[in-house]
Design a protein around this motif. Structure first.
Motif, PDB file in Angstrom:
ATOM      1  N   THR A  57      52.958-107.909  25.958  1.00 18.46           N
ATOM      2  CA  THR A  57      52.604-106.536  25.562  1.00 18.46           C
ATOM      3  C   THR A  57      52.596-106.438  24.040  1.00 18.46           C
ATOM      4  O   THR A  57      53.352-107.139  23.365  1.00 18.46           O
ATOM      5  N   SER A  58      51.734-105.551  23.534  1.00 19.06           N
ATOM      6  CA  SER A  58      51.722-105.304  22.091  1.00 19.06           C
ATOM      7  C   SER A  58      52.452-103.999  21.788  1.00 19.06           C
ATOM      8  O   SER A  58      52.501-103.562  20.645  1.00 19.06           O
ATOM      9  N   ASN A  59      52.972-103.365  22.827  1.00 12.15           N
ATOM     10  CA  ASN A  59      53.606-102.059  22.678  1.00 12.15           C
ATOM     11  C   ASN A  59      55.130-102.246  22.604  1.00 12.15           C
ATOM     12  O   ASN A  59      55.768-102.612  23.599  1.00 12.15           O
ATOM     13  N   LYS A  91      46.580-109.401  31.064  1.00 11.09           N
ATOM     14  CA  LYS A  91      47.676-109.586  30.088  1.00 11.09           C
ATOM     15  C   LYS A  91      48.573-110.760  30.506  1.00 11.09           C
ATOM     16  O   LYS A  91      48.945-111.601  29.684  1.00 11.09           O
ATOM     17  N   HIS A  95      58.518 -95.178  36.980  1.00 13.98           N
ATOM     18  CA  HIS A  95      57.496 -96.092  37.487  1.00 13.98           C
ATOM     19  C   HIS A  95      57.779 -97.529  37.059  1.00 13.98           C
ATOM     20  O   HIS A  95      57.762 -98.453  37.848  1.00 13.98           O
ATOM     21  N   ARG A  96      58.074 -97.715  35.759  1.00 12.01           N
ATOM     22  CA  ARG A  96      58.305 -99.070  35.234  1.00 12.01           C
ATOM     23  C   ARG A  96      59.595 -99.654  35.805  1.00 12.01           C
ATOM     24  O   ARG A  96      59.647-100.834  36.160  1.00 12.01           O
ATOM     25  N   LYS A 110      57.265-100.225  25.076  1.00 13.05           N
ATOM     26  CA  LYS A 110      57.253-100.810  26.418  1.00 13.05           C
ATOM     27  C   LYS A 110      58.140-102.056  26.465  1.00 13.05           C
ATOM     28  O   LYS A 110      58.923-102.247  27.399  1.00 13.05           O
ATOM     29  N   PHE A 158      58.441 -92.568  25.178  1.00  5.57           N
ATOM     30  CA  PHE A 158      57.232 -92.731  24.360  1.00  5.57           C
ATOM     31  C   PHE A 158      56.032 -92.195  25.140  1.00  5.57           C
ATOM     32  O   PHE A 158      56.165 -91.716  26.271  1.00  5.57           O
ATOM     33  N   LYS A 161      65.933 -92.612  32.442  1.00  2.72           N
ATOM     34  CA  LYS A 161      64.480 -92.800  32.601  1.00  2.72           C
ATOM     35  C   LYS A 161      64.217 -94.094  33.379  1.00  2.72           C
ATOM     36  O   LYS A 161      63.443 -94.103  34.332  1.00  2.72           O
ATOM     37  N   PHE A 217      52.943 -91.101  37.133  1.00  2.11           N
ATOM     38  CA  PHE A 217      52.743 -92.345  36.409  1.00  2.11           C
ATOM     39  C   PHE A 217      52.609 -93.452  37.444  1.00  2.11           C
ATOM     40  O   PHE A 217      53.362 -93.497  38.422  1.00  2.11           O
ATOM     41  N   ASP A 232      50.477-102.756  33.099  1.00  5.73           N
ATOM     42  CA  ASP A 232      49.490-101.747  32.717  1.00  5.73           C
ATOM     43  C   ASP A 232      49.867-100.453  33.422  1.00  5.73           C
ATOM     44  O   ASP A 232      50.106-100.437  34.639  1.00  5.73           O
ATOM     45  N   THR A 233      49.959 -99.395  32.648  1.00  7.88           N
ATOM     46  CA  THR A 233      50.480 -98.122  33.151  1.00  7.88           C
ATOM     47  C   THR A 233      49.510 -97.011  32.825  1.00  7.88           C
ATOM     48  O   THR A 233      48.919 -96.986  31.742  1.00  7.88           O
ATOM     49  N   TYR A 263      53.414 -90.274  26.984  1.00  8.16           N
ATOM     50  CA  TYR A 263      53.336 -88.936  27.572  1.00  8.16           C
ATOM     51  C   TYR A 263      54.703 -88.416  28.044  1.00  8.16           C
ATOM     52  O   TYR A 263      54.779 -87.341  28.645  1.00  8.16           O
ATOM     53  N   ASP A 264      55.776 -89.158  27.791  1.00  9.90           N
ATOM     54  CA  ASP A 264      57.108 -88.743  28.267  1.00  9.90           C
ATOM     55  C   ASP A 264      57.487 -87.309  27.865  1.00  9.90           C
ATOM     56  O   ASP A 264      58.097 -86.596  28.666  1.00  9.90           O
ATOM     57  N   GLU A 320      41.433-106.841  27.505  1.00 12.91           N
ATOM     58  CA  GLU A 320      41.383-105.845  28.585  1.00 12.91           C
ATOM     59  C   GLU A 320      39.998-105.213  28.613  1.00 12.91           C
ATOM     60  O   GLU A 320      39.145-105.546  27.824  1.00 12.91           O
TER      61      GLU A 320
HETATM   62  P1  ITT Z   1      49.887-103.128  26.093  1.00 12.03           P
HETATM   63  O1  ITT Z   1      48.535-103.066  26.772  1.00 12.03           O
HETATM   64  O2  ITT Z   1      49.887-104.015  24.905  1.00 12.03           O
HETATM   65  O3  ITT Z   1      51.002-103.464  27.063  1.00 12.03           O
HETATM   66  P2  ITT Z   1      49.583-100.247  25.876  1.00 12.03           P
HETATM   67  O4  ITT Z   1      50.311 -99.188  25.116  1.00 12.03           O
HETATM   68  O5  ITT Z   1      48.087-100.265  25.717  1.00 12.03           O
HETATM   69  O6  ITT Z   1      50.225-101.653  25.506  1.00 12.03           O
HETATM   70  P3  ITT Z   1      49.302 -99.433  28.630  1.00 12.03           P
HETATM   71  O7  ITT Z   1      47.829 -99.632  28.630  1.00 12.03           O
HETATM   72  O8  ITT Z   1      50.054 -99.902  29.837  1.00 12.03           O
HETATM   73  O9  ITT Z   1      49.966-100.141  27.385  1.00 12.03           O
HETATM   74  O10 ITT Z   1      49.685 -97.914  28.432  1.00 12.03           O
HETATM   75  C1  ITT Z   1      48.740 -96.933  28.192  1.00 12.03           C
HETATM   76  C2  ITT Z   1      49.380 -95.733  27.589  1.00 12.03           C
HETATM   77  O11 ITT Z   1      50.067 -95.010  28.602  1.00 12.03           O
HETATM   78  C3  ITT Z   1      50.420 -95.999  26.512  1.00 12.03           C
HETATM   79  O12 ITT Z   1      49.840 -96.213  25.267  1.00 12.03           O
HETATM   80  C4  ITT Z   1      51.233 -94.721  26.568  1.00 12.03           C
HETATM   81  O13 ITT Z   1      50.594 -93.694  25.857  1.00 12.03           O
HETATM   82  C5  ITT Z   1      51.188 -94.384  28.050  1.00 12.03           C
HETATM   83  N1  ITT Z   1      52.397 -94.885  28.741  1.00 12.03           N
HETATM   84  C6  ITT Z   1      52.607 -96.111  29.257  1.00 12.03           C
HETATM   85  N2  ITT Z   1      53.834 -96.195  29.797  1.00 12.03           N
HETATM   86  C7  ITT Z   1      54.405 -94.988  29.619  1.00 12.03           C
HETATM   87  C8  ITT Z   1      55.650 -94.437  29.949  1.00 12.03           C
HETATM   88  O14 ITT Z   1      56.602 -95.135  30.553  1.00 12.03           O
HETATM   89  N3  ITT Z   1      55.884 -93.158  29.621  1.00 12.03           N
HETATM   90  C9  ITT Z   1      54.950 -92.418  28.993  1.00 12.03           C
HETATM   91  N4  ITT Z   1      53.747 -92.854  28.635  1.00 12.03           N
HETATM   92  C10 ITT Z   1      53.478 -94.137  28.950  1.00 12.03           C
END
Ligand code: ITT
Length: 224
Positions: free
Chosen positions: A32-34, A78, A205-206, A37, A177, A200, A143, A94-95, A179-180, A66
Motif C-alpha cells: 500500500t502507498s497509504n 496490489k 471492515h478492515r 492504511k 482517515f 475502530k 465500507f 482495496d476499500t 471518510y471516517d 490499478e
Molecule cells: P493504496 O491503493 O495504496 O492501498 P488508497 O488510499 O488508494 O491506497 P484504497 O483505494 O483502498 O487505498 O482506498 C480508497 C479511499 O477510501 C482512501 O483513499 C480513503 O479515502 C478511503 N478509505 C479507505 N479505507 C478507509 C477507512 O478504513 N476509513 C475511511 N476511509 C477509508
C-alpha cells in the motif's frame, strides 16, 4: 536480486514458498502507498509469528497499476505486484465506501471521488454536498474492504470485511482517515474518527477482513 529494507538487506534472492514458510516468522509484504492504511494493517495483523514488511521499503518497488472497476481486482493487482517483485507472500487491500442512495458510489472510486489528486477533505466535502438534502433515514452506507493474498507459486485468496452504518451531516473526530469523520457505524453514536483506533479496528471492515487473513496465515504457518 538484492532487495533493500531501509538500508538493511532483507532478502538476497526471491524466495520459494518453502523458504518463506520454513523460517521462524512468516514474512508478509504489505502493498500500500497509504500510510494510514499501513498503520491500521500493522496494528491489526501484529503477532509474534508474523513479520510485516512494507512494500515501499524495497528499493525500486514499482507502483501497482490499478484501474479496474472492482475492489477485488484492484486488491489482487496490489498483492501480485508486490509478490512478483519480492518473491514473498504479499497482501493488497482495496476499500470503498458504498452509499445506498448513490447506487454504491463512490465505491471503487473512493480515493478519487472529488478528482484525481483529491485529498480526504476534498472527497468528504464533495460527498456531504451531494447528500446535502438527503435526510438521516436515507443516508445508509457501508465500507467494503477486500484483502488479497498472493503467494509465491501463484496461489491467491480473497478476504472481505464490511462495516454498515450511515453518513452524518458534518465531519466529527480526528482519528482514523478518509471518510471516517462522516461515517457512523451501526450501534454507535460516534463517527469512526471519534472512536479509539483499537475500537475502530475491532468493528471495521478492515479489521474483519484482516482477522480472516490472519487465521488463514496462522494455519499455513503451523502447517509448514
Ligand atoms: P493504496 O491503493 O495504496 O492501498 P488508497 O488510499 O488508494 O491506497 P484504497 O483505494 O483502498 O487505498 O482506498 C480508497 C479511499 O477510501 C482512501 O483513499 C480513503 O479515502 C478511503 N478509505 C479507505 N479505507 C478507509 C477507512 O478504513 N476509513 C475511511 N476511509 C477509508
Amino acid at each position: 536480486m538484492r532487495l533493500e529494507k531501509t538500508g538493511a538487506c532483507i532478502a538476497a534472492t526471491p524466495l520459494y514458498p518453502e523458504a518463506s514458510m520454513n523460517e521462524d516468522r512468516f514474512r508478509l509484504v504489505i502493498s500500500t502507498s497509504n500510510q494510514d492504511k499501513l498503520r491500521e494493517v500493522t496494528e491489526i495483523l501484529s503477532a509474534s509469528w508474523l513479520e510485516l514488511v512494507p512494500f515501499s521499503s524495497f528499493s525500486g518497488a514499482p507502483a501497482p497499476k490499478e484501474g479496474s472497476f472492482s475492489l477485488e481486482e484492484n486488491a489482487l493487482i496490489k498483492a501480485r505486484t508486490a509478490r512478483d517483485f519480492t518473491g514473498l507472500p504479499s497482501v493488497g487491500d482495496d476499500t470503498g465506501l458504498e452509499v445506498d442512495i448513490l447506487d454504491g458510489k463512490p465505491g471503487v472510486f473512493s480515493s478519487r471521488y472529488a478528482g484525481e489528486k483529491a485529498s480526504y477533505a476534498d472527497n468528504v466535502s464533495k460527498l456531504l454536498d451531494v447528500l446535502q438534502s438527503i435526510p438521516r433515514q436515507e443516508r445508509a452506507a457501508r465500507f467494503k474492504c477486500v484483502v488479497a493474498l498472493a503467494l509465491p507459486g501463484g496461489k491467491e485468496k480473497l478476504f472481505r470485511g464490511y462495516c454498515w452504518g450511515h453518513l452524518c451531516f458534518e465531519p466529527k473526530g480526528d482519528n482514523g482517515f478518509g471518510y471516517d469523520p462522516v461515517f457512523v457505524p451501526n450501534g454507535k453514536k460516534s463517527t469512526l474518527a471519534q472512536l479509539s483506533p483499537s475500537l475502530k479496528n475491532k468493528l471495521s471492515h478492515r479489521g474483519k477482513a484482516l482477522r480472516s487473513l490472519k487465521r488463514h496465515l496462522r494455519k499455513m504457518h503451523e502447517a509448514s
